[in-house]
Design an enzyme around this catalytic site. Structure first.
Site, PDB file in Angstrom:
ATOM      1  N   GLU A 151      48.785  -1.921 -14.689  1.00  0.00           N
ATOM      2  CA  GLU A 151      48.436  -0.464 -14.345  1.00  0.00           C
ATOM      3  C   GLU A 151      47.333  -0.084 -15.370  1.00  0.00           C
ATOM      4  O   GLU A 151      47.461   1.079 -16.134  1.00  0.00           O
ATOM      5  CB  GLU A 151      49.588   0.723 -14.319  1.00  0.00           C
ATOM      6  CG  GLU A 151      50.415   0.089 -13.070  1.00  0.00           C
ATOM      7  CD  GLU A 151      51.381   1.567 -12.850  1.00  0.00           C
ATOM      8  OE1 GLU A 151      51.671   2.071 -13.765  1.00  0.00           O
ATOM      9  OE2 GLU A 151      51.858   1.407 -11.785  1.00  0.00           O
ATOM     10  N   GLU A 316      54.751  -2.971  -6.517  1.00  0.00           N
ATOM     11  CA  GLU A 316      55.942  -2.381  -6.718  1.00  0.00           C
ATOM     12  C   GLU A 316      56.123  -1.342  -5.712  1.00  0.00           C
ATOM     13  O   GLU A 316      55.279  -0.429  -5.617  1.00  0.00           O
ATOM     14  CB  GLU A 316      55.610  -1.305  -8.342  1.00  0.00           C
ATOM     15  CG  GLU A 316      55.470  -2.330  -9.291  1.00  0.00           C
ATOM     16  CD  GLU A 316      55.294  -1.635 -10.649  1.00  0.00           C
ATOM     17  OE1 GLU A 316      55.570  -0.283 -10.665  1.00  0.00           O
ATOM     18  OE2 GLU A 316      54.886  -1.987 -11.686  1.00  0.00           O
ATOM     19  N   TRP A 324      62.399   9.269 -15.409  1.00  0.00           N
ATOM     20  CA  TRP A 324      62.387   8.956 -16.821  1.00  0.00           C
ATOM     21  C   TRP A 324      63.380   9.892 -17.619  1.00  0.00           C
ATOM     22  O   TRP A 324      63.809  10.873 -17.050  1.00  0.00           O
ATOM     23  CB  TRP A 324      61.129   9.017 -17.589  1.00  0.00           C
ATOM     24  CG  TRP A 324      60.089   8.028 -17.150  1.00  0.00           C
ATOM     25  CD1 TRP A 324      60.200   7.083 -16.195  1.00  0.00           C
ATOM     26  CD2 TRP A 324      58.806   7.861 -17.744  1.00  0.00           C
ATOM     27  NE1 TRP A 324      58.921   6.229 -16.186  1.00  0.00           N
ATOM     28  CE2 TRP A 324      58.197   6.762 -17.171  1.00  0.00           C
ATOM     29  CE3 TRP A 324      58.096   8.269 -18.843  1.00  0.00           C
ATOM     30  CZ2 TRP A 324      57.073   6.116 -17.585  1.00  0.00           C
ATOM     31  CZ3 TRP A 324      56.923   7.759 -19.157  1.00  0.00           C
ATOM     32  CH2 TRP A 324      56.306   6.824 -18.706  1.00  0.00           C
ATOM     33  N   GLU A 366      63.119   4.435 -18.954  1.00  0.00           N
ATOM     34  CA  GLU A 366      63.339   4.341 -17.561  1.00  0.00           C
ATOM     35  C   GLU A 366      64.529   4.067 -17.016  1.00  0.00           C
ATOM     36  O   GLU A 366      64.645   3.756 -15.849  1.00  0.00           O
ATOM     37  CB  GLU A 366      62.334   3.512 -16.999  1.00  0.00           C
ATOM     38  CG  GLU A 366      60.900   3.683 -17.064  1.00  0.00           C
ATOM     39  CD  GLU A 366      59.835   2.683 -16.402  1.00  0.00           C
ATOM     40  OE1 GLU A 366      60.233   1.821 -15.924  1.00  0.00           O
ATOM     41  OE2 GLU A 366      58.731   3.037 -16.468  1.00  0.00           O
TER      42      GLU A 366
HETATM   43  C1  GAL Z   1      54.755   1.823 -12.538  1.00  0.00           C
HETATM   44  C2  GAL Z   1      54.855   0.837 -13.863  1.00  0.00           C
HETATM   45  C3  GAL Z   1      56.246   0.133 -13.771  1.00  0.00           C
HETATM   46  C4  GAL Z   1      57.265   1.414 -14.106  1.00  0.00           C
HETATM   47  C5  GAL Z   1      57.303   2.207 -12.817  1.00  0.00           C
HETATM   48  C6  GAL Z   1      58.235   3.411 -13.043  1.00  0.00           C
HETATM   49  O1  GAL Z   1      53.874   2.917 -12.681  1.00  0.00           O
HETATM   50  O2  GAL Z   1      53.969  -0.282 -13.434  1.00  0.00           O
HETATM   51  O3  GAL Z   1      56.208  -0.404 -14.949  1.00  0.00           O
HETATM   52  O4  GAL Z   1      56.928   2.179 -15.224  1.00  0.00           O
HETATM   53  O5  GAL Z   1      55.936   2.624 -12.612  1.00  0.00           O
HETATM   54  O6  GAL Z   1      57.814   4.150 -13.830  1.00  0.00           O
END
Ligand code: GAL
Length: 680
Positions: A151, A316, A324, A366
């Site tokens: 990202e 994802e 979080w 997380e």
């Molecule tokens: C995305 C990221 C993941 C994880 C997910 C949940 O933006 O690529 O590594 O952090 O969010 O927060």
């Protein structure tokens, strides 16, 4: 063709972090993934210290052991380069690699993405770890592709380190060659900002009024974008030397201040997106507004990704609750929503969908960002839903390789997007119009594409019957010419207020407006203003049809061959021109003197004859999305029901239900969160 998104198969994957789990769990996890329909995993993108625990000392056994198991079980792997999370030894020894806030205070170790792209030390150490990883692992049978970093521009899309100032100066020297030209372009005569030496220039810093020269900030955003692209390209160039034939290079995202189109063109085989529609239900952002499209709004992001990369995947995809320990609370997907969001991605063209993540992390920030499995790994509702998704997709494999189809486009370009970040007036109308046009298309079941001007050929443009280009404030002669050609060849172009009032440096032009588009539009803006807060509802009469104006009003006369189509019917400008059309060659251009409300965008879609292109075949309620994919000979209609209650569609001809293979017609009910995929 690469080994994913090859047009042959819809594939499911997940994100797995072997470093988060005891090794004796790995094998069972892999076996269980495969049993449940997961064929690909993405790994390693935050695990720099597993291969370089100490500067310059490399250990490969950890991922070797894991990849041995993948090879053995036939699990395919996307390997991530770990540059989003520099090790503690690195940032401690070389603090200059850290990004900083606008006051120059560095972001410290403990989170992620705290580096800057321009530190030479970081570039060197990043290049080395990427090379070492690729050299060692790229030949592995199980590896099918690589993800660069994670990202880019996430967490922070602004960079204020010393290395950034140094690189900004080089960037500007390349762009302007002399300080005179730079001073001219930035209008530094205003408020005595004139530069007399390159070293006087910095990335924006804290100022007394929290405002910096806007022309400088525009270039600064272009510079951030170029920095991120170069960082990505540096990695891509290294990976290309080592990867097996057919293996791919990608990255995931999508974040601001970055020309993702250019980055994809120069460094990637395709782009992947991280789709979390449950943000729509996040406590911080949740709006209980019945007109809000909520999770359906993620279709807009998918539209954006599709324009970046015709072939794209989801790296994802949401599979659990968001959270979080420090922010964000969104509920777990309700039964059916994980499927709905997967189908949303597929409806827009993704042939690869990878869930974040296999098992929820028991550690770190997380711990509430849930994956398919909870901490215990016990069988649960979400893994059962994954099995159902896998079974459902098995019946839809012929969708692979087909592409989303739209005849209406919304034109965008990065210069205007970046300017809208610098300029509040521009931002407000841009955001409102884009949202309105997207929502109008959604609710009228009119498939929409984003068309990036600098990344679309004239032939591709000609494929759209109608293009909206809501507020191209920045304009140059080439773009004006491209637009003219599109219209001449039969296209319909709809421009909104504030078009072409700036040059490419964001300086306002002294011509009559719409400046470089005056000739094409035959419109003449005589006065303009924000709609006063006490003006009430401002309406326009378009030959008897009422349009609701939004935010801004250009008072616009028709000149030459221009035709006045609509006038304001409110406030002191009642009777003044609001909409001018002009026939050019085989097409028509409209100059619409305000921003788009959803109501007005709907009227345009209807009057221009492009609303609801499938209405002869299917009637769909507003609450459902209609998307179309085609492989050239078949059309696939996706009807997505975002509500937790059944919806009914009317099939006006016989079609094949792809899930059952049956021919169906007439009234068909779609369950809450259900998707119907029809072949015609
Ligand atoms: C995305 C990221 C993941 C994880 C997910 C949940 O933006 O690529 O590594 O952090 O969010 O927060």
């Amino acid at each position: 063709m690469s080994k994913l998104l090859d047009g042959e198969k819809l594939v499911l994957g997940t994100c797995y972090y072997p470093e988060h789990w005891p090794e004796d769990m790995w094998e069972n996890d892999l076996r269980r993934m495969l049993e449940n329909g997961i064929e690909v995993i993405r790994i390693a993108e935050f695990a720099w210290s597993k291969t370089e625990p100490v500067e310059g000392h490399f250990t490969f056994d950890f991922f070797d052991r894991f990849l041995d198991l993948c090879d053995w079980h036939g699990m395919k792997v996307i390997f991530g380069t770990p540059t989003a999370t520099p090790p503690a030894w690195l940032t401690e020894k070389y603090p200059e690699v850290l990004n900083a806030n606008i006051e120059g205070i560095p972001y410290r170790h403990g989170a992620r993405r705290h580096y800057n792209y321009n530190s030479l030390v970081y570039q060197t150490l990043s290049a080395r770890i990427v090379r070492v990883l690729a050299e060692h692992y790229a030949k592995r049978e199980c590896i099918i592709g690589w993800q660069i970093d994670n990202e880019l521009n996430c967490e922070r899309e602004w960079f204020y380190s010393e290395a950034d100032s140094a690189a900004f100066r080089i960037y500007l020297r390349d762009r302007y060659e002399t300080l005179d030209k730079l001073n001219e372009a930035w209008g530094t005569v205003f408020w005595n900002q004139t530069y007399t030496a390159w070293d006087e220039i910095h990335v924006p810093r804290k100022t007394i009024s929290n405002s910096t020269n806007p022309h400088e900030v525009l270039d600064y955003i272009r510079f951030i974008s170029a920095s991120a692209r170069q960082f990505c390209k540096m990695q891509s160039d290294i990976l290309k030397q080592y990867i097996k034939p057919g293996d791919f290079i990608t990255t995931n995202g999508m974040f601001a201040n970055l020309d993702n189109h250019q980055m994809t063109a120069e460094s990637l085989d395709f782009y992947t997106y991280d789709s979390y529609p449950n943000f729509a239900y996040c406590l911080d952002a949740y709006r209980d507004d019945p007109r809000d499209l909520k999770d359906r709004r993620w279709s807009r992001n998918l539209t954006e990704v599709r324009s970046i990369s015709k072939r794209f995947g989801i790296m994802e995809q949401q599979s659990g609750a968001n959270g979080w320990n420090t922010r964000m609370e969104a509920p777990t997907p309700r039964p059916g929503q994980m499927t709905l969001w997967t189908m949303q991605s597929i409806a827009h063209g993704a042939d690869y969908v990878s869930y974040f993540r296999w098992r929820t992390s028991t550690i770190g920030t997380e711990i509430y960002w849930h994956g398919i499995l909870d901490y215990s790994g016990r069988e649960n509702r979400r893994i059962a839903e994954l099995r159902q998704i896998h079974a459902a997709l098995a019946k839809m494999q012929e969708l692979a390789g087909s592409r989303y189809e739209a005849k209406v486009g919304l034109v965008k370009d990065y210069d205007n997007m970046f300017d809208a970040r610098v300029d509040k007036w521009h931002e407000r109308i841009d955001w409102a119009s884009e949202t309105a046009i997207f929502s109008a298309c959604q609710r009228t079941h009119t498939p929409l594409d984003y068309v990036y001007l600098d990344h679309t050929t004239p032939e591709e443009m000609a494929g759209y019957s109608v293009l909206f280009y809501p507020h191209p404030a920045l304009m140059n002669a080439e773009r004006a010419e491209l637009l003219r050609r599109y219209v001449e060849q039969g296209g319909t172009l709809v421009l909104g207020c504030r078009s072409a009032y700036k040059d490419m440096n964001g300086r306002c032009v002294m011509d009559n407006l719409p400046g470089l588009l005056s000739d094409l539009t035959q419109a003449d803006v005589t006065e303009y203003s924000f709609i006063a807060p006490d003006a009430g509802r401002v309406v326009i009469d378009w030959n008897g049809t009422e349009l609701e104006a939004s935010i801004f009003t250009d008072l616009v006369d028709a000149v030459g061959s221009g035709r006045l189509e609509g006038t304001y019917a409110s406030d002191y400008y009642a009777g003044s021109g609001a909409l001018v059309s002009n026939r050019v060659g085989d097409g028509t251009v409209y100059y619409y003197g305000t921003a788009f409300s959803e109501q007005a965008a709907r009227v345009f879609l209807e009057k221009l004859g492009v609303a609801e292109p499938c209405k002869e075949a299917i009637l769909v309620p507003e609450s459902c999305e209609l998307a179309i994919r085609t492989n050239g000979w078949n059309h696939y209609l996706f009807v997505l029901n975002y509500l937790n209650k059944p919806a009914a569609v009317q099939l006006r001809r016989t079609m094949v239900n792809l899930s059952t293979g049956e021919e169906i017609s007439g009234r068909v009910e779609i369950p809450g969160y259900g998707t119907l995929v029809l072949k015609i």
